[in-house]
Design an enzyme around this catalytic site. Structure first.
Site, PDB file in Angstrom:
ATOM      1  N   TYR A  16      51.117  35.810  52.557  1.00  0.00           N
ATOM      2  CA  TYR A  16      51.235  34.348  52.811  1.00  0.00           C
ATOM      3  C   TYR A  16      52.105  33.700  51.646  1.00  0.00           C
ATOM      4  O   TYR A  16      52.937  32.832  51.847  1.00  0.00           O
ATOM      5  CB  TYR A  16      49.814  33.697  52.955  1.00  0.00           C
ATOM      6  CG  TYR A  16      49.156  34.342  54.287  1.00  0.00           C
ATOM      7  CD1 TYR A  16      49.856  34.699  55.560  1.00  0.00           C
ATOM      8  CD2 TYR A  16      48.000  33.818  54.376  1.00  0.00           C
ATOM      9  CE1 TYR A  16      49.039  34.915  56.597  1.00  0.00           C
ATOM     10  CE2 TYR A  16      47.037  34.224  55.797  1.00  0.00           C
ATOM     11  CZ  TYR A  16      47.663  34.906  56.532  1.00  0.00           C
ATOM     12  OH  TYR A  16      47.069  35.426  57.656  1.00  0.00           O
ATOM     13  N   TYR A  17      51.672  33.866  50.393  1.00  0.00           N
ATOM     14  CA  TYR A  17      52.522  33.193  49.611  1.00  0.00           C
ATOM     15  C   TYR A  17      54.049  33.462  49.430  1.00  0.00           C
ATOM     16  O   TYR A  17      54.543  32.766  49.525  1.00  0.00           O
ATOM     17  CB  TYR A  17      51.896  33.763  48.355  1.00  0.00           C
ATOM     18  CG  TYR A  17      52.841  33.086  46.833  1.00  0.00           C
ATOM     19  CD1 TYR A  17      52.732  31.843  46.708  1.00  0.00           C
ATOM     20  CD2 TYR A  17      53.768  33.936  46.225  1.00  0.00           C
ATOM     21  CE1 TYR A  17      53.161  31.256  45.602  1.00  0.00           C
ATOM     22  CE2 TYR A  17      54.318  33.237  45.205  1.00  0.00           C
ATOM     23  CZ  TYR A  17      54.180  32.113  44.543  1.00  0.00           C
ATOM     24  OH  TYR A  17      55.075  31.313  43.832  1.00  0.00           O
TER      25      TYR A  17
END
Length: 333
Positions: A16-17
């Site tokens: 996600y990052y």
């Protein structure tokens, strides 16, 4: 409002990052979102200002970002299994009328207000951070968190949607036992408290910026006056997709079902759309309804400068609302 995810695995959080949190929203990669550290425990770990990938990944793995010493036990798992809980995604989403005004009307004051309101809400939510005391086998309050904030401006359908991902790391410092893994039950229970404080800060700030406010019908959110439901639905394609998915499956429109439907119906992010083209597209869509958001912003700026806002009266009302929310939260089971 606030929504808090289930525990994320290291693989999920790092993915996600790299692919969502720090990407320059869902339009072309002409820039990236700058994450900012927050929380009392972040200060203890020497984290201030901009989020760096190495620090983020170390914390996701339960390590000290400075020394890479293991702060909490880490067990590797296959695929997306959550053996080691890396953390949680707490998302603050601005009410649709506020998103549309700030982004289509390009009122950067509202974006700053949103971010300030998120920070104020997290200050209260942080007070409910807990860890397990191994000596007593009981959960105890620590009152400190480590989190990274990433503010985005669009939905996957490229509608204006002002929202901030607050990525809460699975570490908190116990006064006697040092850094331990979070016990998140009280954080989940504090979502309503955080939502009310966020809304109260938005309402107070928007009045100060010259906007007229009304209370929304769904969950008491502040909305900027003068926008029809049809107009707001037009800029809510993603929400309508999720509602349709629930209707097709005969499911109740609950948070749990909406959360699952959102992940099951996710499309790949749309790229190669410049910020300028997106702004032009939003403006033309608004004009179909006879709405000029930029003119609305200019009117608000003028009203904010000349109006006597009755700040003391407003402050008392906001304080009363926040106190009620805090008292109500303390009474929860």
């Amino acid at each position: 409002m606030i929504t808090m995810s289930k525990a994320l695995s290291v693989k999920q959080m790092v993915n996600y990052y790299k692919n969502e949190y720090k990407k320059g929203d869902y339009f072309s990669e002409e820039g990236s979102v700058i994450g900012v550290w927050g929380g009392k425990a972040a200060e203890k770990l020497g984290l201030n200002g901009q989020v760096q990938e190495k620090d983020f990944v170390n914390l996701a793995e339960g390590k000290d970002p400075r020394t890479e010493e293991q702060l909490i036990r880490y067990r590797k798992t296959s695929e997306d299994q959550v053996g080691h809980r890396a953390g949680f995604d707490v998302t603050f989403s601005a009410p649709k009328s506020i998103s549309v005004t700030s982004l289509v009307g390009e009122d950067k004051r509202i974006i700053a207000l949103h971010e300030k309101s998120v920070s104020r809400a997290m200050q209260e939510v942080e007070k409910y951070a807990m860890v397990r005391n191994g000596n007593t086998n009981k959960d105890e309050l620590t009152g400190n968190l480590v989190y990274a904030k990433f503010t985005h401006e669009t939905s996957r359908a490229l509608d204006p949607q002002l929202h901030t991902h607050v990525v809460v790391m699975n570490v908190s410092e116990h006064q006697e036992r040092g850094f331990r893994a979070l016990q998140p039950v009280e954080l989940y229970r504090s979502q309503e408290l955080g939502t009310r404080i966020y809304y109260a800060e938005l309402a107070k700030g928007l009045k100060g910026l010259g906007y007229e406010i009304e209370i929304g019908k769904s969950n008491g959110q502040p909305e900027i006056k003068g926008k029809s439901e049809e107009y707001l639905r037009h800029f809510s394609q993603r929400s309508e997709e999720i509602k349709q998915e629930l209707a097709n499956k005969g499911l109740e429109n609950s948070f749990y079902n909406r959360f699952n439907a959102a992940h099951q119906t996710r499309e790949a992010k749309k790229k190669d759309v410049s910020r300028e083209n997106l702004a032009s597209w939003w403006k033309s869509r608004g004009e179909q309804f006879g709405v000029n958001e930029r003119k609305n912003v200019e009117v608000a700026i003028t009203e904010g400068k000349k109006a006597n806002l009755g700040e003391e009266k407003n402050a008392d009302a906001i304080k009363e609302s926040v106190n009620f929310s805090i008292e109500h939260n303390l009474e929860r089971n």
